[in-house]
Design a protein around this motif. Structure first.
Motif, PDB file in Angstrom:
ATOM      1  N   LYS A  70       0.828  -1.204   0.000  1.00 35.89           N
ATOM      2  CA  LYS A  70       0.000   0.000   0.000  1.00 35.89           C
ATOM      3  C   LYS A  70       0.868   1.262   0.000  1.00 35.89           C
ATOM      4  O   LYS A  70       0.536   2.246  -0.668  1.00 35.89           O
ATOM      5  CB  LYS A  70      -0.899  -0.018   1.242  1.00 35.89           C
ATOM      6  CG  LYS A  70      -2.030   0.937   1.212  1.00 35.89           C
ATOM      7  CD  LYS A  70      -2.953   0.620   2.383  1.00 35.89           C
ATOM      8  CE  LYS A  70      -3.624   1.841   2.882  1.00 35.89           C
ATOM      9  NZ  LYS A  70      -4.479   1.582   4.020  1.00 35.89           N
ATOM     10  N   ILE A  71       1.970   1.244   0.718  1.00 32.90           N
ATOM     11  CA  ILE A  71       2.893   2.385   0.736  1.00 32.90           C
ATOM     12  C   ILE A  71       3.416   2.659  -0.680  1.00 32.90           C
ATOM     13  O   ILE A  71       3.444   3.798  -1.146  1.00 32.90           O
ATOM     14  CB  ILE A  71       4.058   2.132   1.713  1.00 32.90           C
ATOM     15  CG1 ILE A  71       3.553   2.147   3.150  1.00 32.90           C
ATOM     16  CG2 ILE A  71       5.173   3.145   1.524  1.00 32.90           C
ATOM     17  CD1 ILE A  71       4.570   1.643   4.161  1.00 32.90           C
ATOM     18  N   LEU A  72       3.802   1.606  -1.364  1.00 33.45           N
ATOM     19  CA  LEU A  72       4.341   1.770  -2.714  1.00 33.45           C
ATOM     20  C   LEU A  72       3.254   2.147  -3.722  1.00 33.45           C
ATOM     21  O   LEU A  72       3.465   3.005  -4.584  1.00 33.45           O
ATOM     22  CB  LEU A  72       5.033   0.485  -3.157  1.00 33.45           C
ATOM     23  CG  LEU A  72       6.239   0.065  -2.315  1.00 33.45           C
ATOM     24  CD1 LEU A  72       6.732  -1.298  -2.750  1.00 33.45           C
ATOM     25  CD2 LEU A  72       7.333   1.097  -2.396  1.00 33.45           C
ATOM     26  N   SER A  73       2.087   1.524  -3.594  1.00 31.19           N
ATOM     27  CA  SER A  73       1.037   1.804  -4.573  1.00 31.19           C
ATOM     28  C   SER A  73       0.473   3.208  -4.413  1.00 31.19           C
ATOM     29  O   SER A  73       0.037   3.818  -5.392  1.00 31.19           O
ATOM     30  CB  SER A  73      -0.087   0.770  -4.477  1.00 31.19           C
ATOM     31  OG  SER A  73      -0.890   0.999  -3.350  1.00 31.19           O
ATOM     32  N   GLY A 103      -4.586  -7.373  -5.195  1.00 31.43           N
ATOM     33  CA  GLY A 103      -5.567  -6.595  -4.454  1.00 31.43           C
ATOM     34  C   GLY A 103      -5.166  -5.150  -4.251  1.00 31.43           C
ATOM     35  O   GLY A 103      -5.981  -4.240  -4.366  1.00 31.43           O
ATOM     36  N   VAL A 104      -3.902  -4.931  -3.941  1.00 29.16           N
ATOM     37  CA  VAL A 104      -3.450  -3.585  -3.625  1.00 29.16           C
ATOM     38  C   VAL A 104      -3.176  -2.767  -4.891  1.00 29.16           C
ATOM     39  O   VAL A 104      -3.483  -1.576  -4.949  1.00 29.16           O
ATOM     40  CB  VAL A 104      -2.201  -3.628  -2.716  1.00 29.16           C
ATOM     41  CG1 VAL A 104      -1.659  -2.249  -2.461  1.00 29.16           C
ATOM     42  CG2 VAL A 104      -2.537  -4.317  -1.398  1.00 29.16           C
ATOM     43  N   TRP A 105      -2.635  -3.392  -5.910  1.00 24.82           N
ATOM     44  CA  TRP A 105      -2.221  -2.660  -7.104  1.00 24.82           C
ATOM     45  C   TRP A 105      -3.298  -2.571  -8.173  1.00 24.82           C
ATOM     46  O   TRP A 105      -3.126  -1.839  -9.159  1.00 24.82           O
ATOM     47  CB  TRP A 105      -0.978  -3.309  -7.702  1.00 24.82           C
ATOM     48  CG  TRP A 105       0.239  -3.106  -6.877  1.00 24.82           C
ATOM     49  CD1 TRP A 105       0.700  -3.935  -5.892  1.00 24.82           C
ATOM     50  CD2 TRP A 105       1.146  -2.010  -6.929  1.00 24.82           C
ATOM     51  NE1 TRP A 105       1.840  -3.428  -5.351  1.00 24.82           N
ATOM     52  CE2 TRP A 105       2.146  -2.244  -5.967  1.00 24.82           C
ATOM     53  CE3 TRP A 105       1.219  -0.864  -7.702  1.00 24.82           C
ATOM     54  CZ2 TRP A 105       3.191  -1.366  -5.751  1.00 24.82           C
ATOM     55  CZ3 TRP A 105       2.263   0.012  -7.491  1.00 24.82           C
ATOM     56  CH2 TRP A 105       3.238  -0.247  -6.526  1.00 24.82           C
ATOM     57  N   ALA A 106      -4.412  -3.273  -8.031  1.00 21.89           N
ATOM     58  CA  ALA A 106      -5.447  -3.301  -9.080  1.00 21.89           C
ATOM     59  C   ALA A 106      -6.002  -1.911  -9.374  1.00 21.89           C
ATOM     60  O   ALA A 106      -6.169  -1.542 -10.544  1.00 21.89           O
ATOM     61  CB  ALA A 106      -6.568  -4.249  -8.676  1.00 21.89           C
TER      62      ALA A 106
END
Length: 127
Positions: free
Chosen positions: A18-21, A80-83
């Motif tokens: 999540k931090i990166l996305s 899930g996070v990057w979608a």
């Protein structure tokens, strides 16, 4: 013990991704917002602002749903996070292309012309 450890590992992975996305999300939102200002000619600042808020709400809902599915193990953490970022990146690149071509994407005249072209195309195939 093993299931609790696994859940904590998934939650940690979700937070790390999540931090990166969220860093990429800033660029993605720029790719959506900047062309919107060029594409939407009417309404001054208000209409592009409302459309940008709509895209932020879509981004937020996609992000929350993706995180929820990733934490439940229904999909991978990466997916899930990057979608949300990847979906809106494609939309942003489309808007960027439309702005470069000076398309009238948010004008009703544009859709009437497209509808008439489709209507004539399908009427020729039927005959």
């Amino acid at each position: 013990y093993e299931t609790n450890h696994t859940k904590e590992k998934i939650v940690f992975a979700v937070q790390w991704h999540k931090i990166l996305s969220n860093s990429l999300a800033c660029i993605v939102m720029f790719l959506i917002g900047a062309p919107l200002g060029a594409i939407i000619k009417r309404g001054g600042l208000g209409v592009p602002f409302l459309v940008s808020i709509l895209f932020f709400i879509i981004f937020y809902l996609l992000t929350m749903q993706g995180e929820k599915l990733a934490k439940n193990g229904a999909i991978t953490v990466f997916g899930g996070v990057w979608a949300a970022d990847f979906i809106l990146l494609l939309i942003g690149l489309f808007f960027l292309r439309q702005a470069r071509l000076d398309a009238r994407l948010f004008e009703t005249d544009f859709y009437l012309v497209v509808f008439d072209k489709l209507k004539t195309r399908f009427s020729k195939k039927i005959d």
